[in-house]
Design an enzyme around this catalytic site. Structure first.
Site, mmCIF file in Angstrom:
data_model
loop_
_atom_site.group_PDB
_atom_site.id
_atom_site.type_symbol
_atom_site.label_atom_id
_atom_site.label_comp_id
_atom_site.label_asym_id
_atom_site.label_seq_id
_atom_site.Cartn_x
_atom_site.Cartn_y
_atom_site.Cartn_z
ATOM 1 N N LYS A 47 3.143 -15.612 2.546
ATOM 2 C CA LYS A 47 3.327 -16.303 1.262
ATOM 3 C C LYS A 47 4.826 -16.604 1.146
ATOM 4 O O LYS A 47 5.509 -16.179 0.207
ATOM 5 C CB LYS A 47 2.809 -15.395 0.122
ATOM 6 C CG LYS A 47 2.799 -16.018 -1.258
ATOM 7 C CD LYS A 47 1.679 -17.011 -1.472
ATOM 8 C CE LYS A 47 1.814 -17.667 -2.846
ATOM 9 N NZ LYS A 47 0.911 -18.823 -3.019
ATOM 10 N N ASP A 100 -12.509 -9.251 4.504
ATOM 11 C CA ASP A 100 -13.779 -9.214 3.748
ATOM 12 C C ASP A 100 -14.304 -10.635 3.579
ATOM 13 O O ASP A 100 -15.505 -10.895 3.702
ATOM 14 C CB ASP A 100 -13.587 -8.591 2.355
ATOM 15 C CG ASP A 100 -13.871 -7.089 2.328
ATOM 16 O OD1 ASP A 100 -13.542 -6.419 3.326
ATOM 17 O OD2 ASP A 100 -14.403 -6.599 1.315
ATOM 18 N N ASP A 107 -6.421 -7.270 4.424
ATOM 19 C CA ASP A 107 -7.556 -6.602 3.776
ATOM 20 C C ASP A 107 -8.456 -7.636 3.115
ATOM 21 O O ASP A 107 -9.674 -7.667 3.327
ATOM 22 C CB ASP A 107 -7.027 -5.608 2.728
ATOM 23 C CG ASP A 107 -8.158 -4.927 1.978
ATOM 24 O OD1 ASP A 107 -9.121 -4.483 2.640
ATOM 25 O OD2 ASP A 107 -8.090 -4.857 0.732
ATOM 26 N N ASP A 129 -2.994 -18.441 0.506
ATOM 27 C CA ASP A 129 -4.008 -19.083 -0.346
ATOM 28 C C ASP A 129 -4.740 -20.188 0.423
ATOM 29 O O ASP A 129 -5.967 -20.280 0.399
ATOM 30 C CB ASP A 129 -3.401 -19.601 -1.670
ATOM 31 C CG ASP A 129 -2.071 -20.325 -1.503
ATOM 32 O OD1 ASP A 129 -1.580 -20.447 -0.356
ATOM 33 O OD2 ASP A 129 -1.520 -20.789 -2.523
ATOM 34 N N TYR A 165 0.819 -1.214 0.000
ATOM 35 C CA TYR A 165 0.000 0.000 0.000
ATOM 36 C C TYR A 165 0.854 1.267 0.000
ATOM 37 O O TYR A 165 0.389 2.318 -0.420
ATOM 38 C CB TYR A 165 -0.875 0.036 1.258
ATOM 39 C CG TYR A 165 -2.137 -0.770 1.177
ATOM 40 C CD1 TYR A 165 -2.097 -2.140 1.018
ATOM 41 C CD2 TYR A 165 -3.376 -0.148 1.280
ATOM 42 C CE1 TYR A 165 -3.259 -2.885 0.972
ATOM 43 C CE2 TYR A 165 -4.544 -0.883 1.239
ATOM 44 C CZ TYR A 165 -4.480 -2.256 1.072
ATOM 45 O OH TYR A 165 -5.642 -2.980 1.041
HETATM 46 C C1 IPM Z 1 -10.340 -1.205 4.051
HETATM 47 C C2 IPM Z 1 -10.400 -0.656 2.646
HETATM 48 C C3 IPM Z 1 -9.178 0.192 2.373
HETATM 49 C C4 IPM Z 1 -7.952 -0.722 2.449
HETATM 50 C C5 IPM Z 1 -9.162 0.966 1.036
HETATM 51 C C6 IPM Z 1 -10.408 1.770 0.835
HETATM 52 C C7 IPM Z 1 -7.959 1.834 0.919
HETATM 53 O O1 IPM Z 1 -10.542 -1.684 1.712
HETATM 54 O O2 IPM Z 1 -10.273 -0.413 5.006
HETATM 55 O O3 IPM Z 1 -10.387 -2.434 4.208
HETATM 56 O O4 IPM Z 1 -7.643 -1.439 1.488
HETATM 57 O O5 IPM Z 1 -7.322 -0.721 3.505
HETATM 58 MN MN MN Z 2 -10.921 -3.613 2.610
#
Ligand code: IPM
Ligand code: MN
Ligand code: NAD
Length: 368
Positions: free
Chosen positions: A189, A249, A245, A221, A141
């Site tokens: 990884k 999700d 990240d 993975d 990032y």
């Molecule tokens: C999160 C989001 C952010 C990240 C983006 C919007 C920069 O996906 O907070 O999980 O990748 O950290």
């Molecule tokens: Mn995110």
């Protein structure tokens, strides 16, 4: 208790869910006799529109000076083709980096009332109670260079970490595991990336200081697969920025919706930024149907971790549980027999549960 709270609603559904969190916090303040003072500032796309940049200086200053920060979400199609320095997401990355919020804590715990909300089988999600400790201010990032070359025909992004950056997040992982079931999964990884091989070495070094913690190394993975086939096998997960990240999700599926998950981004001195893990959800923004619970749970996270208000945080979380137990849910939660409600209605039900609790507490006090 008097606290200055910096509110950064952001874009899309951000302002809608922030309103919910603010209302719930106001009820907590009244019922528990606290003084929460809110200071609202711009971040993300709306800040680009108003100030020409996604993180105006005054927002950063307010965030540094306040006692804690609550953030909604940033981003949206309107700003997708802006140059990098005017992208909403840059505002989020910059506030994390500038404030040194290197540790992102993402708890994923199944709420019993939502056991049927996940597309995963009940017996798979049943005992899930995980926390992902995600490194937040390094890795791909932030590495330089990150640019197009050769007339746009080649590209480079850089994954770089300093040893101290890995050490402090890995320590956070061990400390978190110590406060839980003493099982740490380090995700990397290492079969491909040099950064992961250094990460793994540091995990092994640090493990010597935590003999009670069982450490396992899992490649990212395989971790992605195991998270949805056997989530109960995880306790604490520690990993670098991008892996964390993506995995968080994915892990939200266990709870029934991305809209349920809160997070805290913290640094050593305890300053924290609290935000749901989801984004600005442009597909449903403005419709009044977003799930406010990830945001409300981020606010309770703030009460507990930044202000030490354990009882108040528990009351908020209980109110959320009760609302769900009564069958109320927003459209993102797939619950056959429940009552479908809007963002505002969900917030009102949570507030109703909170108020009912304090009335019954008063009655209890009368009889002691
Ligand atoms: C999160 C989001 C952010 C990240 C983006 C919007 C920069 O996906 O907070 O999980 O990748 O950290
Ligand atoms: Mn995110
Ligand atoms: P998203 O998280 O915004 O949405 C993914 C899906 O989940 C969508 O279908 C959305 O409607 C749904 N969803 C998310 N939160 C919800 C909620 N509270 N209630 C109901 N449904 C919800 O991810 P995306 O669509 O990939 O990204 C949209 C924008 O958000 C992009 O600009 C992205 O960069 C940004 N983003 C910001 C953050 C943040 O501010 N922390 C996090 C992730 C993405």
């Amino acid at each position: 208790m008097k606290k200055q709270i910096t509110l950064l609603p952001g874009d899309g559904i951000g302002p809608e869910i922030m309103e919910s969190a603010k209302e719930v916090l106001q009820v907590i303040a009244e019922e528990f006799n606290h003084d929460f003072i809110f200071h609202e500032h711009a971040i993300g796309g709306n800040a680009v529109d108003a100030y020409g940049e996604p993180l105006p200086e005054e927002t950063l200053k307010a965030a540094e000076e306040g006692d804690a920060i609550l953030l909604g979400a940033v981003g949206g199609p309107k700003w997708e083709n802006h140059p990098v320095y005017q992208r909403p997401e840059q505002g989020l990355l910059k506030i994390r980096k500038s404030l040194g919020l290197f540790a992102n804590l993402r708890p994923i715990k199944l709420i019993p009332a939502l056991i049927h909300a996940s597309p995963l089988k009940e017996e798979i999600v049943a005992a899930s109670d995980i926390v992902i400790i995600r490194e937040l201010t390094g890795g791909l990032y932030f590495g330089k260079p990150s640019e197009r070359r050769n007339n746009g025909n080649s590209v480079v992004d850089t994954l770089s970490y300093e040893r101290y950056e890995m050490e402090r997040i890995i320590e956070k992982g061990f400390e978190t595991a110590m406060s839980r079931r003493k099982h740490l999964t380090s995700v990397d990884k290492a079969n491909v990336l040099e950064s992961s091989r250094m990460w793994r070495e540091i995990v092994e070094e640090k493990a010597k200081n935590y003999p009670e913690v069982t450490v396992e190394h899992v490649l990212v993975d395989a971790a992605a697969m195991k998270l949805i086939t056997n989530p109960a096998s995880f306790d604490t997960i520690v990993t670098e920025n991008l892996f964390g990240d993506i995995l968080s999700d994915e892990a939200s599926v266990i709870t029934g919706s991305l809209g349920m998950l809160p997070s805290a981004s913290v640094r050593e001195d305890g300053l924290g930024l609290y935000e749901p893990i989801h984004g600005s959800a442009p597909d449903i923004a403005g419709k009044g149907i977003a799930n406010p619970l990830g945001m409300i749970l981020s606010a309770s996270f703030m009460l507990r971790d930044s202000f030490g208000l354990e009882v108040e945080a528990n009351a908020m979380e209980q109110a959320v549980n009760e609302a769900l137990e009564q069958g109320y849910h927003t459209a993102d939660l797939d619950l056959k027999d429940g009552t479908l409600v809007s963002t505002k209605e969900m917030t009102d039900v949570v507030i109703g549960s909170l108020s009912a609790r304090s009335i019954s507490d008063d009655i209890c006090y009368m009889y002691v």
